[in-house]
Motif scaffolding. Structure first.
Motif, PDB file in Angstrom:
ATOM      1  N   ARG A 111     -14.227 -10.056 -95.442  1.00  0.00           N
ATOM      2  CA  ARG A 111     -13.293  -9.362 -94.671  1.00  0.00           C
ATOM      3  C   ARG A 111     -13.210  -7.988 -94.794  1.00  0.00           C
ATOM      4  O   ARG A 111     -13.818  -7.231 -95.483  1.00  0.00           O
ATOM      5  N   LEU A 127      -6.849 -14.883 -97.886  1.00  0.00           N
ATOM      6  CA  LEU A 127      -6.982 -14.042 -96.794  1.00  0.00           C
ATOM      7  C   LEU A 127      -7.923 -12.944 -96.731  1.00  0.00           C
ATOM      8  O   LEU A 127      -8.504 -12.436 -95.964  1.00  0.00           O
ATOM      9  N   PHE A 135     -13.806 -15.843-104.586  1.00  0.00           N
ATOM     10  CA  PHE A 135     -13.336 -16.391-103.227  1.00  0.00           C
ATOM     11  C   PHE A 135     -13.525 -18.050-103.367  1.00  0.00           C
ATOM     12  O   PHE A 135     -12.637 -18.970-102.913  1.00  0.00           O
ATOM     13  N   ARG A 139     -10.671 -20.993-103.280  1.00  0.00           N
ATOM     14  CA  ARG A 139     -10.938 -21.740-102.225  1.00  0.00           C
ATOM     15  C   ARG A 139     -10.826 -23.112-102.455  1.00  0.00           C
ATOM     16  O   ARG A 139     -10.246 -24.117-102.095  1.00  0.00           O
ATOM     17  N   ILE A 188       6.726 -25.248 -96.329  1.00  0.00           N
ATOM     18  CA  ILE A 188       5.613 -24.653 -97.256  1.00  0.00           C
ATOM     19  C   ILE A 188       6.140 -24.685 -98.815  1.00  0.00           C
ATOM     20  O   ILE A 188       5.588 -25.010 -99.773  1.00  0.00           O
ATOM     21  N   ALA A 309      -0.287 -17.504 -96.552  1.00  0.00           N
ATOM     22  CA  ALA A 309      -1.255 -17.566 -95.283  1.00  0.00           C
ATOM     23  C   ALA A 309      -0.545 -17.562 -93.700  1.00  0.00           C
ATOM     24  O   ALA A 309      -0.989 -17.004 -93.269  1.00  0.00           O
ATOM     25  N   THR A 324       2.061 -18.227 -88.113  1.00  0.00           N
ATOM     26  CA  THR A 324       1.181 -19.196 -86.845  1.00  0.00           C
ATOM     27  C   THR A 324       1.839 -20.337 -86.435  1.00  0.00           C
ATOM     28  O   THR A 324       1.887 -20.140 -85.059  1.00  0.00           O
ATOM     29  N   VAL A 388     -10.343 -12.710 -84.542  1.00  0.00           N
ATOM     30  CA  VAL A 388     -10.535 -13.169 -85.786  1.00  0.00           C
ATOM     31  C   VAL A 388     -11.519 -12.518 -86.573  1.00  0.00           C
ATOM     32  O   VAL A 388     -12.672 -12.360 -86.104  1.00  0.00           O
ATOM     33  N   HIS A 390     -13.881 -10.789 -89.252  1.00  0.00           N
ATOM     34  CA  HIS A 390     -14.909 -10.725 -90.441  1.00  0.00           C
ATOM     35  C   HIS A 390     -15.587  -9.469 -90.671  1.00  0.00           C
ATOM     36  O   HIS A 390     -15.578  -8.771 -89.839  1.00  0.00           O
ATOM     37  N   PHE A 451      -9.282 -22.518 -85.162  1.00  0.00           N
ATOM     38  CA  PHE A 451      -9.116 -22.301 -86.460  1.00  0.00           C
ATOM     39  C   PHE A 451      -9.931 -21.672 -87.172  1.00  0.00           C
ATOM     40  O   PHE A 451     -10.056 -21.522 -88.685  1.00  0.00           O
ATOM     41  N   PHE A 453     -14.076 -19.933 -88.470  1.00  0.00           N
ATOM     42  CA  PHE A 453     -15.408 -20.211 -88.434  1.00  0.00           C
ATOM     43  C   PHE A 453     -15.835 -20.382 -89.920  1.00  0.00           C
ATOM     44  O   PHE A 453     -15.513 -19.968 -90.597  1.00  0.00           O
ATOM     45  N   ARG A 456     -14.983 -19.373 -93.740  1.00  0.00           N
ATOM     46  CA  ARG A 456     -13.714 -18.709 -93.638  1.00  0.00           C
ATOM     47  C   ARG A 456     -12.778 -19.355 -92.967  1.00  0.00           C
ATOM     48  O   ARG A 456     -11.484 -19.252 -92.533  1.00  0.00           O
ATOM     49  N   CYS A 458      -9.987 -21.950 -91.118  1.00  0.00           N
ATOM     50  CA  CYS A 458      -8.295 -22.443 -91.727  1.00  0.00           C
ATOM     51  C   CYS A 458      -8.344 -23.542 -92.667  1.00  0.00           C
ATOM     52  O   CYS A 458      -8.689 -24.583 -91.959  1.00  0.00           O
TER      53      CYS A 458
HETATM   54  C1  HEM Z   1      -1.046 -22.906 -85.827  1.00  0.00           C
HETATM   55  C2  HEM Z   1      -1.390 -22.878 -87.061  1.00  0.00           C
HETATM   56  C3  HEM Z   1      -2.606 -21.912 -87.458  1.00  0.00           C
HETATM   57  C4  HEM Z   1      -3.719 -21.423 -86.766  1.00  0.00           C
HETATM   58  C5  HEM Z   1      -3.919 -21.445 -85.582  1.00  0.00           C
HETATM   59  C6  HEM Z   1      -4.368 -20.790 -87.949  1.00  0.00           C
HETATM   60  C7  HEM Z   1      -5.637 -20.092 -87.669  1.00  0.00           C
HETATM   61  C8  HEM Z   1      -6.094 -19.358 -88.678  1.00  0.00           C
HETATM   62  C9  HEM Z   1      -7.532 -18.850 -88.500  1.00  0.00           C
HETATM   63  C10 HEM Z   1      -8.210 -18.307 -87.286  1.00  0.00           C
HETATM   64  C11 HEM Z   1      -8.109 -18.210 -89.757  1.00  0.00           C
HETATM   65  C12 HEM Z   1      -9.301 -17.143 -89.839  1.00  0.00           C
HETATM   66  C13 HEM Z   1     -10.471 -18.077 -89.890  1.00  0.00           C
HETATM   67  C14 HEM Z   1     -11.697 -17.304 -90.189  1.00  0.00           C
HETATM   68  O1  HEM Z   1     -11.553 -16.024 -90.377  1.00  0.00           O
HETATM   69  O2  HEM Z   1     -12.780 -17.569 -89.458  1.00  0.00           O
HETATM   70  C15 HEM Z   1      -7.167 -18.819 -90.948  1.00  0.00           C
HETATM   71  C16 HEM Z   1      -7.155 -18.414 -92.080  1.00  0.00           C
HETATM   72  C17 HEM Z   1      -6.203 -19.127 -93.177  1.00  0.00           C
HETATM   73  N1  HEM Z   1      -5.399 -19.975 -92.883  1.00  0.00           N
HETATM   74 FE1  HEM Z   1      -4.761 -20.667 -91.022  1.00  0.00          FE
HETATM   75  N2  HEM Z   1      -3.972 -20.932 -89.184  1.00  0.00           N
HETATM   76  C18 HEM Z   1      -2.763 -21.664 -89.001  1.00  0.00           C
HETATM   77  C19 HEM Z   1      -1.874 -22.382 -90.114  1.00  0.00           C
HETATM   78  C20 HEM Z   1      -2.154 -22.242 -91.293  1.00  0.00           C
HETATM   79  C21 HEM Z   1      -1.070 -22.876 -92.382  1.00  0.00           C
HETATM   80  C22 HEM Z   1      -0.214 -23.826 -91.997  1.00  0.00           C
HETATM   81  C23 HEM Z   1      -1.976 -22.834 -93.450  1.00  0.00           C
HETATM   82  C24 HEM Z   1      -1.360 -22.948 -94.781  1.00  0.00           C
HETATM   83  C25 HEM Z   1      -0.567 -23.691 -95.259  1.00  0.00           C
HETATM   84  C26 HEM Z   1      -3.031 -21.753 -93.018  1.00  0.00           C
HETATM   85  C27 HEM Z   1      -3.682 -21.324 -94.233  1.00  0.00           C
HETATM   86  C28 HEM Z   1      -4.870 -20.387 -94.080  1.00  0.00           C
HETATM   87  C29 HEM Z   1      -5.576 -19.779 -94.883  1.00  0.00           C
HETATM   88  C30 HEM Z   1      -5.324 -19.966 -96.803  1.00  0.00           C
HETATM   89  C31 HEM Z   1      -6.496 -19.014 -94.483  1.00  0.00           C
HETATM   90  C32 HEM Z   1      -7.535 -17.953 -95.069  1.00  0.00           C
HETATM   91  C33 HEM Z   1      -8.862 -18.545 -95.176  1.00  0.00           C
HETATM   92  C34 HEM Z   1      -9.874 -17.488 -95.739  1.00  0.00           C
HETATM   93  O3  HEM Z   1      -9.701 -16.441 -95.671  1.00  0.00           O
HETATM   94  O4  HEM Z   1     -10.833 -18.133 -96.052  1.00  0.00           O
HETATM   95  N3  HEM Z   1      -3.011 -21.599 -91.892  1.00  0.00           N
HETATM   96  N4  HEM Z   1      -6.275 -19.400 -90.106  1.00  0.00           N
END
Ligand code: HEM
Length: 532
Positions: A111, A127, A135, A139, A188, A309, A324, A388, A390, A451, A453, A456, A458
């Protein structure tokens, strides 16, 4: 025009001005020698940068995704900018984003560095973490909460929260946009800590809102000089001009509270023999021998990562409290209001299957192909996370271009979803583009893209998708979403306008949510009672 007006730096004081001036000399010297040197001559294309400030005055601070997509017609799919001493690359081609973030995942899964948030406040939830052993450990732990095998275990709780949401909307329809956030937080908290949130005034809801606001403030670009000049982090808090250190102390304490309060409630409940089924209790009781302090910290930390998150980072604006799933539901309401024929077609499908006499749940999801197309189109039309980010921790060369370490490499998700070679007539809201049938060739499924890549991506996508599906189907079952009227009785049709935050919410709008039939409300109440 003063320097303060030119550069949005609210904490520009004597101390910071001195730091700025010394940095100017270093940067100019470094810049001159760099621009003449090897790799730096191979940066991706972009607008010509001014000395010192780089492209600060060319960066379109409003509607970045749309502007990046437009600029890519001129500069190509990789577009480079420098703001003072920070490097940015916008990726405007899905294939290139996949080539970097998926295929070169070992390099591009970090990040971007945010000194204020990560190093001073010590915001270290997943995140914000860089890619590496910590990490991976985090994860892995989080995947015991969010994985495909157990996703259906959460359906009853999700149905309860969705039904409670729809019944609350019926009581106070004017609060519908605000209620979307309450329901997401409530779900949640229930799943992680087994705590039932009674209403939107619950202290845990307030803590979550505060957490989001403070995160947003701490990551706001241009706000913190220390983000551009990290050595300022060593300045003692008592020095005049070091107000940022004192603010950071307050923010850190409040964020710690967010992490400790629900966790402590679970621990106290366990100690008092009141064990409610939830992930945190399950983890705390998993082993027969007592947990080490580190194991306890890991559990608390993982829970905070998940709890926080859906309220991620606000990279580009001052809009706070982004989230989100609620962003998607608010967008859905706006789009239904503006597209009555889509709303009617989806309601007819629901009525054909249910006869209006039973409430659909997760098990029935496949019986509603058109509603599923509406959901896909919703995610395509306005992906909740339009950019998004990175980063990489070592210099890289890609297709002849030099990408310096530490660059904010931003995948333009909105741009991918509005690429007319993939989605013809992209500004039209048309669920039909995903319909399957004779002579129909559905367009690419956005749910496989939005969601994120590779390493990382989601981890919460299944939970998010089922929450969106339930909220959508329950709203359509119970209500007609129609335009509100002004004092003269004229319909108010809100424009399709979104804020500029990292999570894209529609700008506030009014609508009229009308009960379709009182009997449907009775069915919803019955469904809720039978689940509780
Ligand atoms: C419409 C709902 C959601 C969308 C569109 C969404 C989309 C995303 C995206 C685009 C990322 C970054 C991915 C990347 O860096 O490549 C992300 C990261 C993340 N999301 Fe979601 N998300 C949603 C809901 C949620 C929910 C409900 C949770 C958990 C209960 C969640 C947990 C996480 C976590 C923990 C990360 C960090 C992952 C990382 O940094 O490795 N997300 N999300």
């Amino acid at each position: 025009m003063s320097l303060q007006e030119l550069i949005p730096l609210p904490h520009l004081t004597l101390l910071t001005l001195l730091a700025l001036l010394s940095a100017v000399f270093i940067l100019i010297a470094a810049g001159i020698s760099r621009s003449k040197r090897g790799n730096w001559a191979h940066l991706p294309p972009g607008p010509a940068a001014m000395p010192l400030v780089g492209n600060l005055f060319q960066l379109p601070w409003k509607d970045l995704p749309r502007s990046f997509a437009a600029q890519s017609h001129y500069y190509g799919p990789l577009y480079y900018m420098r703001i003072i001493n920070r490097h940015f690359v916008a990726i405007n081609s899905l294939e290139l984003a996949q080539a970097l973030f998926d295929k070169r995942g070992a390099t591009y899964s970090h990040r971007p560095r945010m000194v204020m948030a990560q190093e001073i406040i010590k915001r270290d939830t997943m995140l914000f973490m860089n890619y590496g052993p910590e990490f991976t450990k985090s994860r892995r732990l989080i995947s015991t909460f969010l994985n495909q095998k157990i996703a259906s275990k959460y359906w009853p709780a999700q149905e309860i929260e969705s039904l409670k949401f729809v019944l609350s909307v019926r009581r106070t329809p004017a609060d519908v946009l605000e209620l979307t956030r309450w329901t997401a937080t409530s779900l949640i908290i229930r799943l992680l800590y087994g705590i039932e949130v009674k209403d939107k005034e619950d202290p845990l809801v307030h803590l979550a809102e505060d957490f989001a606001r403070l995160t947003s403030e701490s990551t706001k670009p241009g706000k913190w000089l220390v983000d551009s000049f990290p050595s300022l982090r060593h300045v003692p808090a008592w020095l005049p001009g070091a107000g940022f250190k004192r603010w950071a102390k307050y923010a850190k304490a409040r964020m710690e509270e967010f992490s400790w309060l629900p966790y402590t409630i679970v621990k106290n409940n366990i100690a008092a023999g009141r064990i409610t089924a939830c992930w945190t209790a399950e983890k705390l009781l998993e082993k027969t021998e007592p947990l080490t302090a580190q194991e306890e910290k890991d559990i608390r930390h993982a829970a905070t990562s998940i709890y926080s998150a859906p309220y991620p980072i606000t990279f580009f604006t001052d809009a706070g409290g982004s989230d989100t799933t609620p962003a998607m539901i608010c967008t859905f309401i706006l789009l239904m209001l503006r597209n009555p024929s889509v709303q009617k077609k989806a309601q007819e499908e629901i009525d054909r299957v249910t006869g209006g006499t039973w409430v659909p749940g997760m098990q029935d999801c496949e019986m509603f192909p058109y509603v599923n197309c509406v959901i896909k189109e919703l995610f395509r039309f306005n992906p909740a996370v339009p950019l998004v980010p990175h980063s990489l921790q070592e210099d890289d060369f890609f297709e002849g271009y030099f990408i310096p370490k530490g660059t904010w490499v931003m995948a333009n998700m909105w741009g991918f979803m509005h690429d007319e070679t993939r989605y013809p007539d992209p500004d039209l809201f048309s669920p039909e583009r995903f319909e399957i049938g004779e002579g129909k060739q559905p367009q690419d499924d956005p749910l496989e893209i939005v969601f994120g890549f590779g390493r990382r991506s989601c981890p919460g996508y299944l939970l998010a998708l089922s929450s969106v599906y339930l909220n959508v189907i329950h709203l359509l079952f119970a209500f007609d979403i129609v335009p509100a009227k002004d004092a003269k009785g004229q319909e108010i049709i809100p424009p399709v306008e979104f804020g500029d935050a990292h999570v894209s919410h529609p700008k506030p709008f009014v609508c009229d949510i009308r009960e379709r039939d009182p009997e449907r409300i009775i069915w919803l109440e019955h469904a809720l009672q039978s689940l509780q």
